[in-house]
Write an enzyme that holds these catalytic residues in place. Structure first.
Site, PDB file in Angstrom:
ATOM      1  N   GLN A  89      -1.685   3.074  -5.750  1.00  0.00           N
ATOM      2  CA  GLN A  89      -2.914   3.144  -5.608  1.00  0.00           C
ATOM      3  C   GLN A  89      -3.219   3.207  -6.146  1.00  0.00           C
ATOM      4  OE1 GLN A  89      -2.472   7.412  -3.766  1.00  0.00           O
ATOM      5  NE2 GLN A  89      -2.576   6.426  -1.668  1.00  0.00           N
ATOM      6  N   SER A 122      -8.924  -0.823  -1.956  1.00  0.00           N
ATOM      7  CA  SER A 122      -9.904   0.830  -1.919  1.00  0.00           C
ATOM      8  C   SER A 122     -10.846   0.856  -3.039  1.00  0.00           C
ATOM      9  CB  SER A 122      -8.558   1.537  -2.355  1.00  0.00           C
ATOM     10  OG  SER A 122      -7.208   1.868  -1.415  1.00  0.00           O
ATOM     11  N   ASP A 162      -5.126  -0.178  -6.648  1.00  0.00           N
ATOM     12  CA  ASP A 162      -5.134  -0.562  -5.113  1.00  0.00           C
ATOM     13  C   ASP A 162      -6.647  -1.346  -5.491  1.00  0.00           C
ATOM     14  OD1 ASP A 162      -6.079  -1.684  -2.777  1.00  0.00           O
ATOM     15  OD2 ASP A 162      -4.150  -0.559  -2.064  1.00  0.00           O
ATOM     16  N   ARG A 195       0.844  -1.141  -0.537  1.00  0.00           N
ATOM     17  CA  ARG A 195      -0.311   0.201  -0.255  1.00  0.00           C
ATOM     18  C   ARG A 195       0.502   1.256   0.472  1.00  0.00           C
ATOM     19  NH1 ARG A 195      -5.551  -1.665   2.431  1.00  0.00           N
ATOM     20  NH2 ARG A 195      -6.468  -0.993   0.737  1.00  0.00           N
ATOM     21  N   TYR A 197      -1.574  -1.409   6.704  1.00  0.00           N
ATOM     22  CA  TYR A 197      -3.014  -2.383   7.646  1.00  0.00           C
ATOM     23  C   TYR A 197      -3.442  -1.423   9.199  1.00  0.00           C
ATOM     24  CZ  TYR A 197      -3.145  -4.635   2.543  1.00  0.00           C
ATOM     25  OH  TYR A 197      -3.192  -4.693   1.089  1.00  0.00           O
TER      26      TYR A 197
HETATM   27  P1  NAD Z   1      -9.033  -2.247   6.220  1.00  0.00           P
HETATM   28  O1  NAD Z   1     -10.508  -2.594   4.825  1.00  0.00           O
HETATM   29  O2  NAD Z   1      -8.330  -2.872   6.581  1.00  0.00           O
HETATM   30  O3  NAD Z   1     -10.093  -2.125   7.786  1.00  0.00           O
HETATM   31  C1  NAD Z   1     -10.377  -1.048   7.562  1.00  0.00           C
HETATM   32  C2  NAD Z   1     -10.634   0.071   9.165  1.00  0.00           C
HETATM   33  O4  NAD Z   1     -10.766  -0.862   9.823  1.00  0.00           O
HETATM   34  C3  NAD Z   1      -9.259   0.119   8.876  1.00  0.00           C
HETATM   35  O5  NAD Z   1      -8.998   1.965   9.118  1.00  0.00           O
HETATM   36  C4  NAD Z   1      -8.479   0.071   9.826  1.00  0.00           C
HETATM   37  O6  NAD Z   1      -7.249   0.560  11.111  1.00  0.00           O
HETATM   38  C5  NAD Z   1      -9.807   0.164  11.147  1.00  0.00           C
HETATM   39  N1  NAD Z   1      -9.246  -0.749  12.825  1.00  0.00           N
HETATM   40  C6  NAD Z   1      -9.099  -1.927  12.550  1.00  0.00           C
HETATM   41  N2  NAD Z   1      -9.216  -2.650  13.674  1.00  0.00           N
HETATM   42  C7  NAD Z   1     -10.100  -2.057  14.209  1.00  0.00           C
HETATM   43  C8  NAD Z   1     -10.620  -2.000  15.805  1.00  0.00           C
HETATM   44  N3  NAD Z   1      -9.946  -2.676  16.582  1.00  0.00           N
HETATM   45  N4  NAD Z   1     -11.281  -0.913  16.599  1.00  0.00           N
HETATM   46  C9  NAD Z   1     -11.262  -0.671  15.438  1.00  0.00           C
HETATM   47  N5  NAD Z   1     -10.837   0.082  13.996  1.00  0.00           N
HETATM   48  C10 NAD Z   1     -10.188  -0.068  13.289  1.00  0.00           C
HETATM   49  O7  NAD Z   1      -8.699  -1.103   5.872  1.00  0.00           O
HETATM   50  P2  NAD Z   1      -8.441  -0.086   4.739  1.00  0.00           P
HETATM   51  O8  NAD Z   1      -9.582   0.555   4.665  1.00  0.00           O
HETATM   52  O9  NAD Z   1      -8.262  -0.666   3.436  1.00  0.00           O
HETATM   53  O10 NAD Z   1      -7.215   1.056   4.721  1.00  0.00           O
HETATM   54  C11 NAD Z   1      -6.295   0.831   5.945  1.00  0.00           C
HETATM   55  C12 NAD Z   1      -5.297   1.870   5.876  1.00  0.00           C
HETATM   56  O11 NAD Z   1      -4.803   1.619   4.346  1.00  0.00           O
HETATM   57  C13 NAD Z   1      -5.828   3.599   5.733  1.00  0.00           C
HETATM   58  O12 NAD Z   1      -4.533   3.922   5.940  1.00  0.00           O
HETATM   59  C14 NAD Z   1      -5.163   3.800   3.941  1.00  0.00           C
HETATM   60  O13 NAD Z   1      -4.693   4.784   4.077  1.00  0.00           O
HETATM   61  C15 NAD Z   1      -4.031   2.956   3.741  1.00  0.00           C
HETATM   62  N6  NAD Z   1      -4.354   2.596   2.814  1.00  0.00           N
HETATM   63  C16 NAD Z   1      -3.181   2.983   1.791  1.00  0.00           C
HETATM   64  C17 NAD Z   1      -3.373   2.901   0.647  1.00  0.00           C
HETATM   65  C18 NAD Z   1      -2.404   2.764  -0.225  1.00  0.00           C
HETATM   66  O14 NAD Z   1      -1.314   3.927  -0.135  1.00  0.00           O
HETATM   67  N7  NAD Z   1      -2.164   2.349  -1.684  1.00  0.00           N
HETATM   68  C19 NAD Z   1      -4.156   2.479   0.167  1.00  0.00           C
HETATM   69  C20 NAD Z   1      -5.431   1.945   0.291  1.00  0.00           C
HETATM   70  C21 NAD Z   1      -5.438   2.355   1.844  1.00  0.00           C
END
Ligand code: NAD
Length: 373
Positions: free
Chosen positions: A125, A131, A128, A120, A226
């Site tokens: 991006q 996302s 992804d 990630r 993650y």
């Molecule tokens: P995900 O679907 O794996 O999880 C969803 C959310 O649940 C996350 O924000 C996580 O912190 C939260 N979570 C996990 N355990 C928890 C708990 N016990 N209580 C409350 N919340 C909890 O995550 P996602 O949406 O795929 O993305 C997560 C991160 O990755 C974000 O920071 C996002 O910006 C980043 N991201 C980066 C890229 C990139 O740069 N290519 C792409 C996608 C996402």
């Protein structure tokens, strides 16, 4: 070189590539072979693919001739057996859960890329798929909750009386959660949000929601974007705060996930029983166990007057735009593995090619998947 597009089996509605994506593939000097009916679930008819320059073929023909095979979900063993030696298979195969299948594909000499494993990073991006699809799921979760909820979302002052705004609680402010906040806000709800990553507080607040802080979360900064698992002590403190918010909430949207693990249970049966009749829970984490004790994957149940929807495939309910964005992710990735002559050229020095490659040259090559085997 032939890029083959397979029809994913029901209940999948999406397709890997839409007719609008084919012009780019042709510019790269590739031929495209599309299985009959591949785009039907996403409202892309065979004749539209043919008009865009693809050949419409049977599944067997696509499997036997394609150098790169596109399928969103995993393929049955009999399909893998029909592939050309050294074929590349590209999709989102959840290898952390399907590692034994990956081992079998390796022994068949398949090169597998799973875009749900792409690192990630900023450069990744545009490729992804997690996302692009989570964004849709977050949006659709709110719309679905609004249709199931027996009250308004926005506040109203009418001659017939006043309506209070709906209270929406969002658990997890990743891609799906942030889109859920934005969508619920547009509908006029009052929103509270929990996440273990303090970094999202600002984003949550800028979308107009309240971020409920729980001190002492495990540091996820080195987990490649993650979330990570939390200590039992943190989970207990977090649950106590979540219980207060659940008791006030009309709608709970659950999105908290930990890659490759069971989703954390954040809402207990007791908390659900303290909710008002008519409240709605949408659990997007249901395929990995769900964020509530009562969620059932692919089922909608009612418990003490609370509707609980377990659905981790909401992107498929918007199959057309879901395929449009997924297809663009695929094109962006293909650019890394197709050279100027239109041939497959795998550069494992590229961190995105290496990071999303699960099997090649007869072996499972992805470190995390290898460790599971
Ligand atoms: P995900 O679907 O794996 O999880 C969803 C959310 O649940 C996350 O924000 C996580 O912190 C939260 N979570 C996990 N355990 C928890 C708990 N016990 N209580 C409350 N919340 C909890 O995550 P996602 O949406 O795929 O993305 C997560 C991160 O990755 C974000 O920071 C996002 O910006 C980043 N991201 C980066 C890229 C990139 O740069 N290519 C792409 C996608 C996402």
């Amino acid at each position: 070189m032939i890029v083959g597009v397979l029809k994913d089996a029901a209940p999948e509605t999406r397709v890997s590539i839409l007719p609008e994506h084919l012009a780019t593939l042709q510019k790269w000097k590739t031929s495209i072979s599309v299985e009959t009916g591949a785009g039907a679930g996403a409202f892309a008819a065979d004749n539209k693919y043919a008009e865009a320059g693809a050949t419409i073929a049977s599944r067997d023909e696509v499997l036997k001739t394609a150098d790169i095979v596109l399928s969103i979900n995993s393929l049955p063993a009999e399909d893998i057996a029909k592939l050309k030696p050294g074929a590349v298979v590209l999709g989102a195969f959840q290898p952390l859960f399907n590692f034994s299948t990956m081992k079998e594909w390796a022994t068949k000499g398949i090169t597998t890329f799973s875009l749900d494993m792409i690192p990630r990073t900023t450069r990744a991006q545009s490729m992804d798929v997690l996302s692009s699809q989570a964004n849709i799921a977050g949006y659709k979760a709110v719309l679905l909750s609004a249709t199931l909820f027996p009250k308004y979302f926005p506040m109203f002052m009418t001659a017939a009386g006043s309506i209070k705004p709906a209270k929406v609680l969002i658990l997890g402010a990743g891609v799906a959660g942030l889109q859920a906040i934005a969508t619920a806000k547009r509908l006029g709800a009052v929103i509270e949000v929990f996440d273990t990553r303090p970094a999202v507080k600002e984003e949550v607040m800028s979308l107009g929601a309240k971020f409920v802080e729980v001190e002492g979360a495990a540091d996820a900064s080195k987990a490649g974007g993650y979330a990570v698992e939390q200590t039992e002590e943190f989970m207990q403190r977090q649950k106590a705060k979540i219980a207060e918010s659940v008791a006030k909430a009309d709608i709970v949207i659950c999105t908290a996930q930990i890659q490759g693990r069971k989703a954390p249970i954040l809402v207990t049966k007791e908390m659900i029983e303290a909710m008002q009749n008519g409240s709605v829970i949408i659990d997007l984490a249901s395929s990995t166990g769900g964020n509530t004790e009562l969620s059932q994957d692919n089922k909608t149940i009612s418990h003490n007057g609370v509707t609980i929807v377990g659905n981790s495939s909401l992107a498929g309910t918007m199959s057309s735009d879901a395929s449009k964005l997924y297809g663009k992710n695929i094109l962006n990735f293909l650019q890394l593995i197709i050279d100027k002559e239109g041939q497959v050229n795998l550069n494992f020095e590229d961190d995105l090619v290496k990071g999303s490659c699960i099997t090649t040259r007869g072996e499972v090559v992805h470190d995390r998947i290898k460790s599971l085997i």
